[in-house]
Write a protein that holds these residues in place. Sequence first.
Motif, PDB file in Angstrom:
ATOM      1  N   GLN A  13       0.825  -1.213   0.000  1.00 10.40           N
ATOM      2  CA  GLN A  13       0.000   0.000   0.000  1.00 10.40           C
ATOM      3  C   GLN A  13       0.856   1.258   0.000  1.00 10.40           C
ATOM      4  OE1 GLN A  13      -3.071   0.129   3.016  1.00 10.40           O
ATOM      5  NE2 GLN A  13      -3.778  -1.941   2.551  1.00 10.40           N
ATOM      6  N   SER A  14       1.955   1.244   0.746  1.00  7.82           N
ATOM      7  CA  SER A  14       2.803   2.426   0.813  1.00  7.82           C
ATOM      8  C   SER A  14       3.431   2.742  -0.545  1.00  7.82           C
ATOM      9  CB  SER A  14       3.888   2.252   1.878  1.00  7.82           C
ATOM     10  OG  SER A  14       4.929   1.401   1.439  1.00  7.82           O
ATOM     11  N   LEU A  15       3.563   1.730  -1.393  1.00  3.63           N
ATOM     12  CA  LEU A  15       4.128   1.905  -2.724  1.00  3.63           C
ATOM     13  C   LEU A  15       3.062   2.042  -3.810  1.00  3.63           C
ATOM     14  CD1 LEU A  15       6.928  -0.829  -2.530  1.00  3.63           C
ATOM     15  CD2 LEU A  15       7.198   1.644  -2.200  1.00  3.63           C
ATOM     16  N   GLY A  16       1.804   1.945  -3.432  1.00  2.00           N
ATOM     17  CA  GLY A  16       0.731   1.999  -4.423  1.00  2.00           C
ATOM     18  C   GLY A  16       0.668   0.765  -5.301  1.00  2.00           C
ATOM     19  N   LEU A  17       1.141  -0.374  -4.783  1.00  2.00           N
ATOM     20  CA  LEU A  17       1.190  -1.609  -5.562  1.00  2.00           C
ATOM     21  C   LEU A  17       0.293  -2.705  -4.989  1.00  2.00           C
ATOM     22  CD1 LEU A  17       5.029  -1.823  -6.299  1.00  2.00           C
ATOM     23  CD2 LEU A  17       3.212  -1.030  -7.832  1.00  2.00           C
ATOM     24  N   GLN A  18      -0.680  -2.319  -4.184  1.00  2.00           N
ATOM     25  CA  GLN A  18      -1.531  -3.307  -3.528  1.00  2.00           C
ATOM     26  C   GLN A  18      -2.395  -4.096  -4.509  1.00  2.00           C
ATOM     27  OE1 GLN A  18      -1.653  -0.037  -3.127  1.00  2.00           O
ATOM     28  NE2 GLN A  18      -3.768   0.742  -3.086  1.00  2.00           N
ATOM     29  N   ASP A  19      -2.525  -3.603  -5.740  1.00  2.00           N
ATOM     30  CA  ASP A  19      -3.275  -4.351  -6.752  1.00  2.00           C
ATOM     31  C   ASP A  19      -2.407  -5.380  -7.468  1.00  2.00           C
ATOM     32  OD1 ASP A  19      -1.712  -2.440  -8.006  1.00  2.00           O
ATOM     33  OD2 ASP A  19      -3.167  -2.047  -9.592  1.00  2.00           O
ATOM     34  N   ARG A  20      -1.129  -5.488  -7.073  1.00  3.54           N
ATOM     35  CA  ARG A  20      -0.207  -6.432  -7.713  1.00  3.54           C
ATOM     36  C   ARG A  20       0.434  -7.397  -6.736  1.00  3.54           C
ATOM     37  NH1 ARG A  20       3.305  -2.431 -11.748  1.00  3.54           N
ATOM     38  NH2 ARG A  20       1.680  -0.833 -11.996  1.00  3.54           N
ATOM     39  N   ILE A  21       0.789  -6.910  -5.554  1.00  2.00           N
ATOM     40  CA  ILE A  21       1.587  -7.699  -4.617  1.00  2.00           C
ATOM     41  C   ILE A  21       1.121  -7.435  -3.188  1.00  2.00           C
ATOM     42  CG2 ILE A  21       3.645  -7.744  -6.096  1.00  2.00           C
ATOM     43  CD1 ILE A  21       4.784  -5.441  -4.370  1.00  2.00           C
ATOM     44  N   GLY A  22       1.650  -8.201  -2.239  1.00  3.07           N
ATOM     45  CA  GLY A  22       1.471  -7.905  -0.822  1.00  3.07           C
ATOM     46  C   GLY A  22       0.438  -8.745  -0.103  1.00  3.07           C
ATOM     47  N   SER A  23      -0.393  -9.496  -0.842  1.00  4.25           N
ATOM     48  CA  SER A  23      -1.435 -10.309  -0.220  1.00  4.25           C
ATOM     49  C   SER A  23      -1.586 -11.610  -0.996  1.00  4.25           C
ATOM     50  CB  SER A  23      -2.785  -9.566  -0.214  1.00  4.25           C
ATOM     51  OG  SER A  23      -2.704  -8.361   0.519  1.00  4.25           O
ATOM     52  N   ILE A  24      -2.190 -12.571  -0.346  1.00  5.51           N
ATOM     53  CA  ILE A  24      -2.509 -13.842  -0.996  1.00  5.51           C
ATOM     54  C   ILE A  24      -3.984 -13.796  -1.366  1.00  5.51           C
ATOM     55  CG2 ILE A  24      -2.601 -16.351  -0.736  1.00  5.51           C
ATOM     56  CD1 ILE A  24      -0.301 -16.144   1.255  1.00  5.51           C
ATOM     57  N   GLN A  25      -4.243 -13.348  -2.573  1.00  4.74           N
ATOM     58  CA  GLN A  25      -5.617 -13.252  -3.046  1.00  4.74           C
ATOM     59  C   GLN A  25      -5.647 -13.332  -4.564  1.00  4.74           C
ATOM     60  OE1 GLN A  25      -7.001  -9.481  -1.498  1.00  4.74           O
ATOM     61  NE2 GLN A  25      -6.275  -8.355  -3.280  1.00  4.74           N
ATOM     62  N   PRO A  26      -6.750 -13.798  -5.127  1.00  7.70           N
ATOM     63  CA  PRO A  26      -6.832 -13.963  -6.578  1.00  7.70           C
ATOM     64  C   PRO A  26      -6.542 -12.661  -7.324  1.00  7.70           C
ATOM     65  CG  PRO A  26      -8.640 -15.115  -5.528  1.00  7.70           C
ATOM     66  CD  PRO A  26      -7.955 -14.319  -4.448  1.00  7.70           C
ATOM     67  N   GLY A  27      -5.811 -12.798  -8.412  1.00  3.36           N
ATOM     68  CA  GLY A  27      -5.470 -11.668  -9.257  1.00  3.36           C
ATOM     69  C   GLY A  27      -4.104 -11.097  -8.998  1.00  3.36           C
TER      70      GLY A  27
END
Length: 438
Positions: free
Chosen positions: A366-380
Motif C-alpha cells: 500500500q505504501s508503494l501503491g502496488l496493492q493491486d499487484r503484490i502484498g497479499s494472498i488473493q486472486p489476481g
Amino acid sequence: MTQISAIRGPFLTFHADPFTTDPMDALHHESDGLILIENGRITAAGPWDSLRDTIPTGTPIDHYPDMLISAGMIDTHVHYPQLPVIASYGEQLLEWLESYVFPAEARYADLTYARTVARQFLNELLRVGTTTAAVFCTVHPQSVDAFFEESERLNTCMIAGKVLMDRNAPENLRDTAQSGYDQSADLIARWHNRGRQLYAVTPRFAPTSTPEQLDLAGALLATKPDLFMQTHLLENRSEIAWVRELFPDRNSYLDVYDKAGLLRPRAILAHAVHAEETDFQRCHDTGCSIAHCPGSNQFLGSGSFPLFEALKPDRRVPVGIGSDIGAGPSLSLLQVLSDAYKVAQGLQTKLHPAQGLWLTTAGGAQSLGLQDRIGSIQPGLYADLCVFDPAATPLGRIRAQTAETLADRLFALTMLGDDRSVAATYVAGELRHQRKTV
C-alpha cells in the motif's frame, strides 16, 4: 501456454489493517490452505478441503505442512551497491558516506562489476524472503541496467533508479543537473513498466543535489503519473543542519523537496527519524510514504523513528519497512522487524507481530501503491510468496514448542528469525529460492 501450479500449507494474509482494528482480527490464517497459481498469478486461495477438487489433473503441488506461507516481503529502502560494505565500523551518516559508501559506489562505473553485485544482491533478497524492493543504484546509468537486467531475468517486481548527485560528492560520482535528467529519461524509456520493472527518480538527498537538479527531478517525475521517487529525509541531526545551510530560503528539509515538486503518491522518503508534526501533515496531504529503517538508524546512531506518530489516524502517513543496506546490518526483514519492535518499545509503544508482518507485506504494498499487484494472498495478485519455518534454528525450535497461539508464534519468528527461517521463496509462482538442508 498456460502454466498451472499449486502450493499447500498453512498461510497468512491480511483482510484488514492491523493498525485500525484488533491485529489478529485483521489477519486471516488458513491452517491447511491451498494457493492455486496460473501464469504467475493467484487464481484461488482458501481451505484445502474446499479447493482440492478444483485442482486440474496433473498439477504439481508443493506442500509445506509445518510452515507459515506469507506474501513475499517488501523492502521499501535499500542500496544494492552498498552490499560489499555492509557491517563497516564506527561512523555516523555523513562520515559513513565519505569513508565507505562513496569509494564503494565508484566501482559501479564497471558494468561487469555492477552485474556481479546485482546478481549477488538479488539472490540475497530472495534468500531472506524479499520479493520486491525500492532500490538505489549509483550515479552510473550502467548500474541501473545491470540491476534491471538481473531482476528481469528473475521476473521480480523491483523499483530502482539512477542516483542524481551533482555536488558535495567526489568528482567521479557527480553528474550534472542536465546529464542526470537526460540519463534518467533514457533509463525510464528503457525500463519503466518493462515486465515487472519500475523506475524511481532518485536524488540521493538534498545536500548532494543543487536546486536546479532537484527542480529537473521534479520535472522528470511529472512526465509520467506512475513513476516513483525515492530519497532520504531527516535522518541525522548534522545532515539536517547542513540542509538548513544549503537551502536557507526553504522552510524545512521537507520543503526543499516540496518546492521541487517531488512530493506525491509513490514518493518514498527514507528515515524521517526527526520528522515533526508539520512534516507528517504535509506527507499526508501529498500522499508520499515513509520507509522506516530501524536497523540502519540504530547502527548509525541516527535516532528513533516515531512509527505510531506517523500512523495517527487523523492524518495518517503510509509507512513501509526498509533494510537500508549497507548501513543496515541485515537484509532480512525479520531481523529489521526485531529492531522495529525494540525501537517502538523505547518510545513507549508496542508493535504487535501482526502489525510488523503487515508493514512488510500488505502495508508495504500500500505504501508503494502496488496493492493491486503484490502484498497479499488473493486472486489476481502475483504469486510472490515467502515460506517461513519458525522452527528452522535450534533456538527457534525450542521457542516454537512453547508458543500456544499464532500471535506468540509470529512474535517469536520476528524476534528470532533470520535467513534460515525462510524455507522457500516464490516469484510469480516460480520457486526462486529453496533453503539447503544438511
